[in-house]
Design a protein around this motif. Sequence first.
Motif, PDB file in Angstrom:
ATOM      1  N   GLN A  59     -12.212 -34.508 -76.935  1.00 16.17           N
ATOM      2  CA  GLN A  59     -11.773 -34.080 -75.605  1.00 16.17           C
ATOM      3  C   GLN A  59     -12.981 -33.486 -74.887  1.00 16.17           C
ATOM      4  OE1 GLN A  59      -8.386 -33.732 -74.309  1.00 16.17           O
ATOM      5  NE2 GLN A  59      -7.673 -35.057 -75.948  1.00 16.17           N
ATOM      6  N   VAL A  60     -13.276 -33.962 -73.680  1.00 13.30           N
ATOM      7  CA  VAL A  60     -14.457 -33.512 -72.943  1.00 13.30           C
ATOM      8  C   VAL A  60     -14.123 -33.245 -71.482  1.00 13.30           C
ATOM      9  CG1 VAL A  60     -16.097 -34.729 -74.438  1.00 13.30           C
ATOM     10  CG2 VAL A  60     -15.174 -35.879 -72.426  1.00 13.30           C
ATOM     11  N   VAL A  61     -15.078 -32.594 -70.820  1.00 10.11           N
ATOM     12  CA  VAL A  61     -15.042 -32.393 -69.371  1.00 10.11           C
ATOM     13  C   VAL A  61     -16.375 -32.905 -68.839  1.00 10.11           C
ATOM     14  CG1 VAL A  61     -14.876 -30.701 -67.509  1.00 10.11           C
ATOM     15  CG2 VAL A  61     -13.636 -30.324 -69.620  1.00 10.11           C
ATOM     16  N   THR A  62     -16.343 -33.698 -67.779  1.00 18.91           N
ATOM     17  CA  THR A  62     -17.587 -34.190 -67.202  1.00 18.91           C
ATOM     18  C   THR A  62     -18.183 -33.124 -66.287  1.00 18.91           C
ATOM     19  OG1 THR A  62     -16.570 -35.168 -65.244  1.00 18.91           O
ATOM     20  CG2 THR A  62     -16.698 -36.542 -67.226  1.00 18.91           C
ATOM     21  N   GLY A  63     -19.420 -33.340 -65.876  1.00 13.95           N
ATOM     22  CA  GLY A  63     -20.077 -32.413 -64.970  1.00 13.95           C
ATOM     23  C   GLY A  63     -19.353 -32.294 -63.640  1.00 13.95           C
ATOM     24  N   GLY A  64     -18.588 -33.303 -63.272  1.00 15.93           N
ATOM     25  CA  GLY A  64     -17.823 -33.280 -62.027  1.00 15.93           C
ATOM     26  C   GLY A  64     -16.452 -32.656 -62.172  1.00 15.93           C
ATOM     27  N   GLY A  65     -16.111 -32.200 -63.390  1.00 19.39           N
ATOM     28  CA  GLY A  65     -14.834 -31.529 -63.598  1.00 19.39           C
ATOM     29  C   GLY A  65     -13.697 -32.456 -63.992  1.00 19.39           C
ATOM     30  N   ILE A  66     -13.992 -33.661 -64.444  1.00 19.25           N
ATOM     31  CA  ILE A  66     -12.962 -34.621 -64.854  1.00 19.25           C
ATOM     32  C   ILE A  66     -12.715 -34.474 -66.350  1.00 19.25           C
ATOM     33  CG2 ILE A  66     -12.356 -37.063 -65.018  1.00 19.25           C
ATOM     34  CD1 ILE A  66     -14.197 -37.521 -62.592  1.00 19.25           C
ATOM     35  N   TYR A  67     -11.456 -34.259 -66.715  1.00 20.11           N
ATOM     36  CA  TYR A  67     -11.070 -34.122 -68.122  1.00 20.11           C
ATOM     37  C   TYR A  67     -10.726 -35.489 -68.686  1.00 20.11           C
ATOM     38  CZ  TYR A  67     -10.717 -29.090 -67.477  1.00 20.11           C
ATOM     39  OH  TYR A  67     -11.007 -27.768 -67.231  1.00 20.11           O
ATOM     40  N   GLY A  68     -11.091 -35.724 -69.944  1.00 19.23           N
ATOM     41  CA  GLY A  68     -10.787 -36.993 -70.565  1.00 19.23           C
ATOM     42  C   GLY A  68     -11.110 -36.998 -72.043  1.00 19.23           C
ATOM     43  N   ARG A  94     -24.469 -39.215 -70.678  1.00 21.35           N
ATOM     44  CA  ARG A  94     -24.130 -38.329 -71.794  1.00 21.35           C
ATOM     45  C   ARG A  94     -24.509 -36.874 -71.519  1.00 21.35           C
ATOM     46  NH1 ARG A  94     -26.283 -39.348 -77.822  1.00 21.35           N
ATOM     47  NH2 ARG A  94     -28.079 -38.257 -77.006  1.00 21.35           N
ATOM     48  N   SER A  95     -25.523 -36.640 -70.702  1.00 25.86           N
ATOM     49  CA  SER A  95     -25.928 -35.267 -70.416  1.00 25.86           C
ATOM     50  C   SER A  95     -24.969 -34.550 -69.473  1.00 25.86           C
ATOM     51  CB  SER A  95     -27.346 -35.249 -69.837  1.00 25.86           C
ATOM     52  OG  SER A  95     -27.381 -35.955 -68.626  1.00 25.86           O
ATOM     53  N   TYR A  96     -23.996 -35.276 -68.888  1.00 26.16           N
ATOM     54  CA  TYR A  96     -23.003 -34.669 -68.007  1.00 26.16           C
ATOM     55  C   TYR A  96     -21.639 -34.536 -68.674  1.00 26.16           C
ATOM     56  CZ  TYR A  96     -26.281 -34.919 -64.187  1.00 26.16           C
ATOM     57  OH  TYR A  96     -27.374 -34.740 -63.383  1.00 26.16           O
ATOM     58  N   VAL A  97     -21.622 -34.553 -70.000  1.00 22.00           N
ATOM     59  CA  VAL A  97     -20.373 -34.403 -70.745  1.00 22.00           C
ATOM     60  C   VAL A  97     -20.430 -33.077 -71.498  1.00 22.00           C
ATOM     61  CG1 VAL A  97     -18.962 -35.374 -72.587  1.00 22.00           C
ATOM     62  CG2 VAL A  97     -20.088 -36.889 -70.974  1.00 22.00           C
ATOM     63  N   PHE A  98     -19.389 -32.254 -71.310  1.00 24.34           N
ATOM     64  CA  PHE A  98     -19.347 -30.931 -71.914  1.00 24.34           C
ATOM     65  C   PHE A  98     -18.071 -30.758 -72.721  1.00 24.34           C
ATOM     66  CE2 PHE A  98     -21.634 -30.676 -67.885  1.00 24.34           C
ATOM     67  CZ  PHE A  98     -22.877 -30.316 -68.349  1.00 24.34           C
ATOM     68  N   LYS A  99     -18.029 -29.748 -73.557  1.00 21.64           N
ATOM     69  CA  LYS A  99     -16.881 -29.462 -74.410  1.00 21.64           C
ATOM     70  C   LYS A  99     -15.685 -29.034 -73.563  1.00 21.64           C
ATOM     71  CE  LYS A  99     -16.536 -27.357 -78.777  1.00 21.64           C
ATOM     72  NZ  LYS A  99     -17.027 -26.333 -79.693  1.00 21.64           N
ATOM     73  N   ASP A 100     -14.511 -29.575 -73.890  1.00 25.17           N
ATOM     74  CA  ASP A 100     -13.276 -29.209 -73.204  1.00 25.17           C
ATOM     75  C   ASP A 100     -12.732 -27.930 -73.827  1.00 25.17           C
ATOM     76  OD1 ASP A 100     -10.861 -29.000 -71.943  1.00 25.17           O
ATOM     77  OD2 ASP A 100     -10.053 -30.901 -72.648  1.00 25.17           O
ATOM     78  N   MET A 101     -12.982 -26.805 -73.187  1.00 26.27           N
ATOM     79  CA  MET A 101     -12.552 -25.516 -73.726  1.00 26.27           C
ATOM     80  C   MET A 101     -11.057 -25.296 -73.559  1.00 26.27           C
ATOM     81  SD  MET A 101     -15.231 -24.440 -75.097  1.00 26.27           S
ATOM     82  CE  MET A 101     -14.777 -22.802 -75.577  1.00 26.27           C
ATOM     83  N   ALA A 102     -10.405 -26.008 -72.649  1.00 30.05           N
ATOM     84  CA  ALA A 102      -8.971 -25.828 -72.441  1.00 30.05           C
ATOM     85  C   ALA A 102      -8.168 -26.282 -73.649  1.00 30.05           C
ATOM     86  CB  ALA A 102      -8.526 -26.609 -71.203  1.00 30.05           C
ATOM     87  N   ASN A 103      -8.645 -27.320 -74.364  1.00 36.52           N
ATOM     88  CA  ASN A 103      -7.920 -27.836 -75.523  1.00 36.52           C
ATOM     89  C   ASN A 103      -8.490 -27.351 -76.839  1.00 36.52           C
ATOM     90  OD1 ASN A 103      -6.088 -29.279 -73.979  1.00 36.52           O
ATOM     91  ND2 ASN A 103      -7.434 -31.031 -73.814  1.00 36.52           N
TER      92      ASN A 103
END
Length: 108
Positions: A59-68, A94-103
């Motif tokens: 589960q990730v969040v992109t730099g633009g705030g898109i969850y997926g 890949r450098s614009y993908v961050f950890k999804d802290m919500a899940n």
Amino acid sequence: MTTIFLAAQAAQGGGGSMMSFWLMIIGMFAIMYFFMILPQRKKQKEIQKFQNELAEGTQVVTGGGIYGTVKSIDLTKNTVDVKIARDVVITVDRSYVFKDMANTNLQK
């Protein structure tokens, strides 16, 4: 003779205040380093580690705030395909993908 004596005393007094000025400047830079720069470097290393260990199904969040969810990773192009809805997959650097802290389960 007294003029030389007074000038020597003024030089000594001014040198002491100049020394305390430089100590304060160095102290301020040390405080900035330990409270601002060092934690930022640590956080950046954690993000880099997460991006290097990215796997399908994460589960990730992109730099633009898109969850997926990560569907595939292309290391040659340095891109990640992220599923954001049913039958909707976007390609993100890949450098614009961050950890999804919500899940992420923060409770132990």
